[in-house]
Enzyme design. Structure first.
Site, PDB file in Angstrom:
ATOM      1  N   ARG A   1      23.212 -20.714  27.786  1.00  0.00           N
ATOM      2  CA  ARG A   1      24.149 -19.352  27.947  1.00  0.00           C
ATOM      3  C   ARG A   1      25.021 -19.299  26.690  1.00  0.00           C
ATOM      4  O   ARG A   1      25.255 -20.437  25.915  1.00  0.00           O
ATOM      5  CB  ARG A   1      24.886 -19.338  29.157  1.00  0.00           C
TER       6      ARG A   1
ATOM      7  N   SER B   1      28.294 -18.581  26.909  1.00  0.00           N
ATOM      8  CA  SER B   1      29.957 -18.770  27.009  1.00  0.00           C
ATOM      9  C   SER B   1      30.321 -19.766  26.352  1.00  0.00           C
ATOM     10  O   SER B   1      29.682 -20.709  26.272  1.00  0.00           O
ATOM     11  CB  SER B   1      30.207 -18.725  28.434  1.00  0.00           C
TER      12      SER B   1
ATOM     13  N   LYS C   1      25.411 -27.097  39.056  1.00  0.00           N
ATOM     14  CA  LYS C   1      25.783 -26.488  40.624  1.00  0.00           C
ATOM     15  C   LYS C   1      25.280 -25.001  40.318  1.00  0.00           C
ATOM     16  O   LYS C   1      24.887 -24.344  41.257  1.00  0.00           O
ATOM     17  CB  LYS C   1      27.445 -26.374  40.490  1.00  0.00           C
ATOM     18  N   ASP C   2      24.740 -24.627  38.902  1.00  0.00           N
ATOM     19  CA  ASP C   2      24.235 -23.218  38.856  1.00  0.00           C
ATOM     20  C   ASP C   2      22.636 -23.248  39.083  1.00  0.00           C
ATOM     21  O   ASP C   2      21.886 -22.198  39.161  1.00  0.00           O
ATOM     22  CB  ASP C   2      24.517 -22.642  37.500  1.00  0.00           C
TER      23      ASP C   2
ATOM     24  N   THR D   1      39.081 -15.936  42.915  1.00  0.00           N
ATOM     25  CA  THR D   1      37.915 -16.761  42.869  1.00  0.00           C
ATOM     26  C   THR D   1      36.711 -16.126  43.111  1.00  0.00           C
ATOM     27  O   THR D   1      36.653 -14.978  43.877  1.00  0.00           O
ATOM     28  CB  THR D   1      37.966 -18.108  43.998  1.00  0.00           C
TER      29      THR D   1
ATOM     30  N   SER E   1      33.949 -17.515  44.265  1.00  0.00           N
ATOM     31  CA  SER E   1      33.105 -18.570  45.114  1.00  0.00           C
ATOM     32  C   SER E   1      33.370 -18.342  46.325  1.00  0.00           C
ATOM     33  O   SER E   1      34.603 -18.306  46.897  1.00  0.00           O
ATOM     34  CB  SER E   1      33.435 -19.846  44.385  1.00  0.00           C
TER      35      SER E   1
ATOM     36  N   ARG F   1      32.378 -20.407  48.801  1.00  0.00           N
ATOM     37  CA  ARG F   1      32.878 -21.731  49.326  1.00  0.00           C
ATOM     38  C   ARG F   1      34.230 -22.033  48.964  1.00  0.00           C
ATOM     39  O   ARG F   1      34.966 -22.399  49.939  1.00  0.00           O
ATOM     40  CB  ARG F   1      31.941 -22.714  48.336  1.00  0.00           C
ATOM     41  N   ARG F   2      34.904 -21.750  47.764  1.00  0.00           N
ATOM     42  CA  ARG F   2      36.357 -21.726  47.679  1.00  0.00           C
ATOM     43  C   ARG F   2      37.157 -20.850  48.698  1.00  0.00           C
ATOM     44  O   ARG F   2      38.242 -21.178  49.088  1.00  0.00           O
ATOM     45  CB  ARG F   2      36.393 -21.471  46.155  1.00  0.00           C
TER      46      ARG F   2
ATOM     47  N   ARG G   1      36.037 -12.514  38.418  1.00  0.00           N
ATOM     48  CA  ARG G   1      34.991 -13.225  37.656  1.00  0.00           C
ATOM     49  C   ARG G   1      35.413 -13.267  36.139  1.00  0.00           C
ATOM     50  O   ARG G   1      36.483 -12.821  35.813  1.00  0.00           O
ATOM     51  CB  ARG G   1      33.638 -12.187  37.666  1.00  0.00           C
ATOM     52  N   GLY G   2      34.609 -13.434  35.235  1.00  0.00           N
ATOM     53  CA  GLY G   2      34.793 -13.625  33.863  1.00  0.00           C
ATOM     54  C   GLY G   2      34.720 -15.221  33.312  1.00  0.00           C
ATOM     55  O   GLY G   2      34.598 -15.966  34.366  1.00  0.00           O
ATOM     56  N   ASN G   3      34.832 -15.146  32.110  1.00  0.00           N
ATOM     57  CA  ASN G   3      34.701 -16.593  31.458  1.00  0.00           C
ATOM     58  C   ASN G   3      36.032 -17.309  31.686  1.00  0.00           C
ATOM     59  O   ASN G   3      36.997 -16.544  32.198  1.00  0.00           O
ATOM     60  CB  ASN G   3      34.323 -16.783  29.912  1.00  0.00           C
ATOM     61  N   VAL G   4      36.259 -18.542  31.368  1.00  0.00           N
ATOM     62  CA  VAL G   4      37.635 -19.190  31.572  1.00  0.00           C
ATOM     63  C   VAL G   4      38.596 -18.629  30.806  1.00  0.00           C
ATOM     64  O   VAL G   4      39.629 -18.242  31.379  1.00  0.00           O
ATOM     65  CB  VAL G   4      37.495 -20.663  30.970  1.00  0.00           C
TER      66      VAL G   4
ATOM     67  N   THR H   1      39.141 -15.434  30.023  1.00  0.00           N
ATOM     68  CA  THR H   1      39.282 -14.180  30.642  1.00  0.00           C
ATOM     69  C   THR H   1      40.066 -14.492  32.056  1.00  0.00           C
ATOM     70  O   THR H   1      41.147 -13.720  32.238  1.00  0.00           O
ATOM     71  CB  THR H   1      37.996 -13.362  30.995  1.00  0.00           C
ATOM     72  N   ARG H   2      39.638 -15.494  32.564  1.00  0.00           N
ATOM     73  CA  ARG H   2      40.361 -15.635  33.974  1.00  0.00           C
ATOM     74  C   ARG H   2      41.853 -16.163  33.861  1.00  0.00           C
ATOM     75  O   ARG H   2      42.785 -15.648  34.360  1.00  0.00           O
ATOM     76  CB  ARG H   2      39.707 -16.645  34.713  1.00  0.00           C
TER      77      ARG H   2
ATOM     78  N   CYS I   1      24.001 -21.313  45.581  1.00  0.00           N
ATOM     79  CA  CYS I   1      25.224 -21.476  45.089  1.00  0.00           C
ATOM     80  C   CYS I   1      26.458 -20.902  45.444  1.00  0.00           C
ATOM     81  O   CYS I   1      27.618 -20.862  45.370  1.00  0.00           O
ATOM     82  CB  CYS I   1      25.143 -21.460  43.552  1.00  0.00           C
TER      83      CYS I   1
END
Length: 317
Positions: free
Chosen positions: A8, A10, A78-79, A122, A124, A126-127, A144-147, A149-150, A237
């Site tokens: 990917r 990212s 995990k993906d 988040t 997720s 799960r989180r 959502r978004g890349n690191v 962006t978050r 996931c």
């Protein structure tokens, strides 16, 4: 040997691909990286629950692998779905880094220090579920978004904190606002979290041989157990299941391991948790994972799994 890595685009995915490329080049291989856009990358404004998570970050890369455009794919494990399509195999699992989730915040140093009614971002389930189990007053919002962006949204004050995987922030050296690394017994990571998975074509003997040195036996054991548990429970996931296997901290010889697992409801925060330890030479990893799944079901996880698989009309999955 010439090797082409599919990845990917990212920042984190490219860090991971370049990390593996550097290790392969050090062994004398010529390595190129092909950036491939996945469904998950294209649908940044859609929630994971809406798009359906199975293969959303892997399908297009697997297509390129099947067509021979790339020789290997580097994933965040995990993906990667627990059952790989028939043409592919998990060729190597390099040494795992910190598998924990972390609380990231400009102002607050822990989950328990967050103010009443705090907003936490988040993507997720799960989180979200485990956060609600710890702090029922907190509002979890889709994030959502890349690191980068978050982190920007956090800095702008859109939320009070965010929950992310430690591994990505550590790899990108973006840990300034990491306030708390959450213990697996209290906040169980996703299966495979902190690990990379190198996917190759089944039967591609040359590539499999070329990457064999990257495989770490301890990591392979742990993630095999985790993924077996997830498969036994029928989870992907985005199902709120956490599973983490590790060498018991008090056992420097590595003869004993422990496995933590949780199933939690993101709507109510109700959670079922188990913990089991055993000698590594007494149980195979797949059997350990299946045992963890059985222990969860015996502890009452089945109704939670059913509820999250079929949420009420109008509820967020």
């Amino acid at each position: 040997m010439n090797l082409r890595i599919g990845s990917r685009g990212s920042q984190l995915a490219l860090w991971q691909a370049n990390h593996i490329a550097a290790l392969l080049r050090a062994k004398g291989h010529i390595v190129d990286i092909e950036i491939i856009k996945t469904t998950g990358d294209r649908l940044q404004e859609v929630t994971f629950a809406q798009v359906g998570s199975k293969g959303m970050f892997t399908k297009e890369i697997e297509d390129a692998l099947a067509e021979g455009r790339v020789d290997l794919a580097v994933h965040s494990l995990k993906d990667l779905p627990t059952e790989l399509p028939a043409p592919f195999v998990l060729g190597a699992t390099p040494p795992r880094v910190d598998p924990r989730d972390v609380l990231v915040s400009v102002k607050y140093h822990s989950i328990h220090a967050l103010p009443n009614g705090a907003v936490v971002g988040t993507s997720s389930q799960r989180r979200r579920a485990q956060l609600l189990a710890l702090r029922p007053d907190i509002q979890a919002v889709e994030f959502r978004g890349n690191v980068d962006t978050r982190l920007r949204k956090l800095a702008e004050g859109q939320v009070d904190a965010i929950l992310l995987a430690a591994a990505g922030l550590d790899r990108l050296e973006k840990t300034e606002w990491v306030r708390e690394r959450l213990a697996p017994k209290d906040f169980c990571p996703a299966a495979g979290q902190g690990s990379l998975g190198i996917e190759v074509r089944n039967g591609d003997a040359k590539t499999i041989a070329a990457i064999a040195f990257l495989d770490d036996p301890a990591t392979r054991y742990a993630v095999t157990a985790e993924r077996a548990a997830l498969a036994a429970l029928g989870g992907g996931c985005q199902v709120p299941i956490g599973i983490h296997c590790r060498i018991a901290p008090q056992d420097e010889a590595g003869e004993w391991q422990e496995i933590f697992a949780v199933v939690a409801d993101p709507a109510t925060g109700k959670a079922v948790r188990i913990h089991h330890d055993s000698r590594r030479d007494e149980i195979a990893p797949v059997e350990l994972g299946q045992l963890a799944a059985e222990l969860l079901l015996e502890a009452g996880a089945a109704p939670l799994l059913e509820a999250t698989a079929h949420p009420p009309a109008g509820a967020s999955a």
